[in-house]
Design a protein around this motif. Structure first.
Motif, PDB file in Angstrom:
ATOM      1  N   TYR A 190       0.869  -1.179   0.000  1.00 44.04           N
ATOM      2  CA  TYR A 190       0.000   0.000   0.000  1.00 44.04           C
ATOM      3  C   TYR A 190       0.905   1.228   0.000  1.00 44.04           C
ATOM      4  CZ  TYR A 190      -3.608  -3.326   1.355  1.00 44.04           C
ATOM      5  OH  TYR A 190      -4.484  -4.392   1.391  1.00 44.04           O
ATOM      6  N   TYR A 192       2.569   4.563   0.467  1.00 48.56           N
ATOM      7  CA  TYR A 192       2.436   5.552   1.549  1.00 48.56           C
ATOM      8  C   TYR A 192       1.494   5.059   2.657  1.00 48.56           C
ATOM      9  CZ  TYR A 192       4.132   8.234  -2.447  1.00 48.56           C
ATOM     10  OH  TYR A 192       4.816   8.657  -3.555  1.00 48.56           O
ATOM     11  N   ARG A 193       1.270   3.746   2.682  1.00 52.76           N
ATOM     12  CA  ARG A 193       0.375   3.097   3.654  1.00 52.76           C
ATOM     13  C   ARG A 193      -1.070   3.549   3.500  1.00 52.76           C
ATOM     14  NH1 ARG A 193       3.993   2.166   9.178  1.00 52.76           N
ATOM     15  NH2 ARG A 193       5.990   2.017   8.130  1.00 52.76           N
ATOM     16  N   HIS A 194      -1.438   3.970   2.296  1.00 50.78           N
ATOM     17  CA  HIS A 194      -2.806   4.389   2.012  1.00 50.78           C
ATOM     18  C   HIS A 194      -3.585   3.209   1.438  1.00 50.78           C
ATOM     19  CE1 HIS A 194      -1.455   8.869   1.507  1.00 50.78           C
ATOM     20  NE2 HIS A 194      -1.428   8.447   2.753  1.00 50.78           N
ATOM     21  N   LEU A 195      -4.728   2.924   2.011  1.00 50.68           N
ATOM     22  CA  LEU A 195      -5.530   1.793   1.556  1.00 50.68           C
ATOM     23  C   LEU A 195      -6.048   1.979   0.134  1.00 50.68           C
ATOM     24  CD1 LEU A 195      -7.574   0.990   4.800  1.00 50.68           C
ATOM     25  CD2 LEU A 195      -5.610  -0.254   3.876  1.00 50.68           C
ATOM     26  N   ASP A 196      -6.102   3.231  -0.332  1.00 55.65           N
ATOM     27  CA  ASP A 196      -6.596   3.477  -1.690  1.00 55.65           C
ATOM     28  C   ASP A 196      -5.474   3.445  -2.728  1.00 55.65           C
ATOM     29  OD1 ASP A 196      -5.351   5.780  -0.889  1.00 55.65           O
ATOM     30  OD2 ASP A 196      -6.910   7.147  -1.631  1.00 55.65           O
ATOM     31  N   LYS A 197      -4.268   3.001  -2.327  1.00 56.18           N
ATOM     32  CA  LYS A 197      -3.164   2.867  -3.273  1.00 56.18           C
ATOM     33  C   LYS A 197      -2.577   1.453  -3.167  1.00 56.18           C
ATOM     34  CE  LYS A 197      -1.853   7.766  -3.249  1.00 56.18           C
ATOM     35  NZ  LYS A 197      -2.237   8.028  -4.647  1.00 56.18           N
ATOM     36  N   ASP A 220      -4.921  -4.269   8.025  1.00 57.74           N
ATOM     37  CA  ASP A 220      -5.236  -3.657   9.313  1.00 57.74           C
ATOM     38  C   ASP A 220      -4.344  -4.171  10.437  1.00 57.74           C
ATOM     39  OD1 ASP A 220      -6.259  -6.194   9.493  1.00 57.74           O
ATOM     40  OD2 ASP A 220      -8.313  -5.599   9.949  1.00 57.74           O
ATOM     41  N   LEU A 223      -0.110  -2.631   8.649  1.00 59.76           N
ATOM     42  CA  LEU A 223       0.279  -1.338   8.084  1.00 59.76           C
ATOM     43  C   LEU A 223       0.869  -0.376   9.107  1.00 59.76           C
ATOM     44  CD1 LEU A 223      -2.214  -0.258   5.271  1.00 59.76           C
ATOM     45  CD2 LEU A 223       0.051  -1.295   5.101  1.00 59.76           C
ATOM     46  N   HIS A 224       0.695  -0.631  10.383  1.00 63.47           N
ATOM     47  CA  HIS A 224       1.349   0.232  11.374  1.00 63.47           C
ATOM     48  C   HIS A 224       2.846  -0.071  11.452  1.00 63.47           C
ATOM     49  CE1 HIS A 224       0.925  -3.387  13.802  1.00 63.47           C
ATOM     50  NE2 HIS A 224       1.722  -2.866  14.718  1.00 63.47           N
ATOM     51  N   ASP A 227       4.677  -0.691   4.857  1.00 59.31           N
ATOM     52  CA  ASP A 227       3.759  -0.482   3.738  1.00 59.31           C
ATOM     53  C   ASP A 227       3.494  -1.780   2.972  1.00 59.31           C
ATOM     54  OD1 ASP A 227       6.378  -0.525   2.853  1.00 59.31           O
ATOM     55  OD2 ASP A 227       6.307   1.410   1.845  1.00 59.31           O
TER      56      ASP A 227
END
Length: 235
Positions: A190, A192-197, A220, A223-224, A227
């Motif tokens: 993901y 930049y750790r963005h779920l939409d990428k 979930d 991602l902490h 990435d």
């Protein structure tokens, strides 16, 4: 045997206890520190049976195993290609850890998969590449990026098929859902750790009759830490 491949996104000396909870026999870790320069006693103990390669001592490629697993480094010259670790496991099968990281100024995305095909071409006649081997790691490539990049990803798949190796994700999920290369619904990365990428850039290649189970871990939970999410598989 249980194997995990994971790009830890740095600071693996702090993160390895999380992956230990998955209790694997072998861990193929990208973006991890060289244990030789670590001042963490716990990390050094974890890395009592390992091989590591890299130029930046904090961002390399490592293969770590339990002490009852025999790892033998194979004598294959990388020819400047980055990064690959070829080992034999328990005198039973070959394992190639991968983190494609071309050493080029202004590297184009399309070049990443070429590292793998070049490594294959260099060593395909060495006996290391065979239908009993496993290749896993962060390939830094996704056919959805299209153009020359997608063409080079397809070249990787075609080349590795010459010795009977297939993309295990596609093999398993194609049987269940009809998913094809570039249609994976379980991302491994993901941006930049963005779920939409979401992208699928981490791979496992082996003979289809060798795999017993495969898990692409959930974002979930991971991602902490990175990435990328871990790929966990059993043979």
């Amino acid at each position: 045997m249980r194997i995990i491949s994971w790009n830890a996104n740095g600071k693996f000396r702090e993160k390895f206890p999380f992956i230990l909870n998955e209790d694997a026999d072998i861990y193929v870790i990208q973006e991890c520190e060289n244990p030789e320069i670590s001042n963490s006693d716990e990390y050094i103990e974890f890395a009592s049976n390992y091989y590591w390669v890299g130029e930046n001592q904090y961002y390399g490629l490592g293969i770590f195993a339990k002490n009852n697993v025999k790892l033998e480094l194979m004598d294959l010259d990388a020819k400047g290609l980055r990064y690959f670790i070829p080992v034999n496991v328990n005198d039973d099968f070959n394992l190639l850890g991968v983190w494609t990281n071309p050493d080029m100024d202004g590297t184009k995305t399309s070049y990443y998969p070429k590292e793998i095909t070049k490594y294959y071409e260099e060593h395909k006649d060495s006996g290391f590449f065979n239908e009993d081997m496993i290749i896993c790691g962060d390939f830094n490539c996704d056919v959805r990026l299209k153009g020359s990049h997608a063409k080079n990803v397809c070249e990787v798949i075609e080349k590795l098929s010459e010795c009977g190796l297939v993309d295990i994700y596609i093999y398993i999920y194609h049987q269940l859902t009809g998913e094809k290369e570039g249609e994976e619904t379980k991302p491994t990365f993901y941006m930049y750790r963005h779920l939409d990428k979401p992208y699928h850039v981490d791979y496992i290649f082996m003979s289809s009759d060798k795999i017993k189970d495969l898990e692409i871990c959930d974002a979930d939970k991971w991602l902490h830490l990175s990435d990328h999410v871990p790929l966990i598989f059993e043979i």
